[in-house]
Design a protein around this motif. Sequence first.
Motif, PDB file in Angstrom:
ATOM      1  N   PHE A   1       7.408   2.580   5.909  1.00  0.00           N
ATOM      2  CA  PHE A   1       7.966   1.663   4.897  1.00  0.00           C
ATOM      3  C   PHE A   1       8.808   2.415   3.864  1.00  0.00           C
ATOM      4  CE2 PHE A   1       3.731  -0.033   6.176  1.00  0.00           C
ATOM      5  CZ  PHE A   1       4.168  -1.140   6.893  1.00  0.00           C
ATOM      6  N   ASN A   2       9.822   3.156   4.356  1.00  0.00           N
ATOM      7  CA  ASN A   2      10.602   4.005   3.453  1.00  0.00           C
ATOM      8  C   ASN A   2      11.466   3.211   2.480  1.00  0.00           C
ATOM      9  OD1 ASN A   2      13.297   3.646   4.972  1.00  0.00           O
ATOM     10  ND2 ASN A   2      11.992   4.536   6.573  1.00  0.00           N
ATOM     11  N   ARG A   3      11.478   1.880   2.578  1.00  0.00           N
ATOM     12  CA  ARG A   3      12.222   1.081   1.605  1.00  0.00           C
ATOM     13  C   ARG A   3      11.492   0.962   0.282  1.00  0.00           C
ATOM     14  NH1 ARG A   3      10.216  -2.216   5.506  1.00  0.00           N
ATOM     15  NH2 ARG A   3       8.959  -4.042   4.954  1.00  0.00           N
ATOM     16  N   VAL A   4      10.249   1.425   0.205  1.00  0.00           N
ATOM     17  CA  VAL A   4       9.509   1.410  -1.050  1.00  0.00           C
ATOM     18  C   VAL A   4       9.029   2.820  -1.380  1.00  0.00           C
ATOM     19  CG1 VAL A   4       8.762  -0.986  -0.760  1.00  0.00           C
ATOM     20  CG2 VAL A   4       7.298   0.866   0.097  1.00  0.00           C
ATOM     21  N   GLY A   5       8.739   3.044  -2.662  1.00  0.00           N
ATOM     22  CA  GLY A   5       8.220   4.337  -3.076  1.00  0.00           C
ATOM     23  C   GLY A   5       9.295   5.261  -3.603  1.00  0.00           C
ATOM     24  N   ASP A   6       8.933   6.535  -3.709  1.00  0.00           N
ATOM     25  CA  ASP A   6       9.764   7.517  -4.405  1.00  0.00           C
ATOM     26  C   ASP A   6      10.268   8.641  -3.508  1.00  0.00           C
ATOM     27  OD1 ASP A   6       9.131   6.388  -7.121  1.00  0.00           O
ATOM     28  OD2 ASP A   6       7.102   6.975  -6.532  1.00  0.00           O
ATOM     29  N   ALA A   7      10.195   8.466  -2.193  1.00  0.00           N
ATOM     30  CA  ALA A   7      10.488   9.579  -1.290  1.00  0.00           C
ATOM     31  C   ALA A   7      11.935  10.039  -1.371  1.00  0.00           C
ATOM     32  CB  ALA A   7      10.134   9.193   0.147  1.00  0.00           C
TER      33      ALA A   7
ATOM     34  N   HIS B   1       0.828  -1.202   0.000  1.00  0.00           N
ATOM     35  CA  HIS B   1       0.000   0.000   0.000  1.00  0.00           C
ATOM     36  C   HIS B   1       0.866   1.257   0.000  1.00  0.00           C
ATOM     37  CE1 HIS B   1      -1.848   3.360   2.265  1.00  0.00           C
ATOM     38  NE2 HIS B   1      -2.858   3.114   1.472  1.00  0.00           N
ATOM     39  N   ALA B   2       1.902   1.264   0.845  1.00  0.00           N
ATOM     40  CA  ALA B   2       2.766   2.440   0.917  1.00  0.00           C
ATOM     41  C   ALA B   2       3.470   2.687  -0.411  1.00  0.00           C
ATOM     42  CB  ALA B   2       3.786   2.259   2.039  1.00  0.00           C
ATOM     43  N   GLY B   3       3.955   1.617  -1.039  1.00  0.00           N
ATOM     44  CA  GLY B   3       4.642   1.783  -2.310  1.00  0.00           C
ATOM     45  C   GLY B   3       3.738   2.298  -3.407  1.00  0.00           C
ATOM     46  N   ALA B   4       2.480   1.873  -3.389  1.00  0.00           N
ATOM     47  CA  ALA B   4       1.546   2.243  -4.457  1.00  0.00           C
ATOM     48  C   ALA B   4       0.869   3.582  -4.214  1.00  0.00           C
ATOM     49  CB  ALA B   4       0.479   1.152  -4.601  1.00  0.00           C
TER      50      ALA B   4
END
Length: 436
Positions: free
Chosen positions: A291-297, A255-258
């Motif tokens: 979940f900072n290991r996923v996504g674009d932050a 969810h966090a990544g998306a």
Amino acid sequence: MSDLKKTPRLWSLLGALLVTASQACAGETAPGIDDLGKPFNEYTWVTAHNGYLDNMRTQLERGVRGFMLDLHPGNLSGEADVYLCHASEKGRCDVRNDKDFVGALNDVFLPFLRSNPEAVVTLLLENYVDRTRLQNALGRVPGLADWVFDPNPYAEDPTWPTLAQMIGSGRRLVILTDRHAGLYEIDGKPLHLLRDKHWENQNHWDLGVTILEHEWSCPSRWEQYDAQVWASGFGHWPRLFVMNQFHTWGATVDHAGALDNNLTWLERRVDNHCAVAMGKRTAPNFLAINFNRVGDALSYAAALTQGGFYFYEANQASPDQDTTCVIPAGRSQYLRLPARGCENDEARSMKLRGISAGTRVVVYDSPSGSATDDYAVIDIKRDIGLDEAVTVRTFERNEDNADFRLAYVRNNGLDGKISRIVIGTTPPDSDAVMLR
């Protein structure tokens, strides 16, 4: 047209030697951020909400520079230590399983700062222990007072010290807390904990009670947003901004990544919702996520700090469709898509923020960068500020304006078919290169 074709191919050969990674490289204070000359309030740091729930050393190595930590007493009778866990205000941590605050400082944060001399780390404490217990914990971290940021030497300055000044002072651990802020004496030395609501703006923390609810508006956690710090003697300094971007309950990595950590939603929150609530677009200093290991932050934080090339799924950089990716400015790039969050065959337009004159962007239909298929060359003609947004509405046109020159070589269409992106510098003789 032959000269125009040769130059991007040469860049392709040179660019093949470049390595891109999410971790900070030599000379960087965080991934993609190597300018140390800006005031502290002009940087954006990826920040871990409930940072103790994952390996904190791994997060630091990943590029996280802010940690939200909940401090609670332990659950044993007479337990004097301070622990890290998520509990209610009157709750206690399980001393068998939960991390202790002193151990985190001694074993994680200070060793990382010692081994990374250009890193600056911020701890944002939600504190449920009394002052005596906190004093005791701080006093069991040898040398801590020499690491913690002290604003007083800079009180006469018009704004926050630069990152280089903070690095030079050795005081590279900034600590903000919601309770028991103020001056502590540790081994005969002063140590300053900053009161969060006096030094920062912060939006309300929850995007929704569940992941099925999305409250994108950006109300202040403390009723209003203020421009300046409240602390006595520092009322002329601009406030920091903590932007919370997470769902409190039920969030997952997927969810966090998306959604929560996805560039489209991060950018919309900054550019639209929080800009409306704060009265102007304001880049967050602390981008607080789960979940900072996923996504674009991480790439977004670098772009907010030093500029970036934002690519969009629609023409005109329309916010109605996705922002496909952002490539931070400041270094040459040679990307065969998908790479760095950029999907293959999606981008149709681009927005430029914080880009220097003399930068060249080349986008190709061909994954190999072949000049026998469609490609476009965009040369930036002036310095574009971080607070500006210059839009390249489509890659399928020749355009020459005050901001950039775009030369398009057509075969069968380029928008929505980009498979390679090269970023470098404009050759000195580019003005003499003409399309035929």
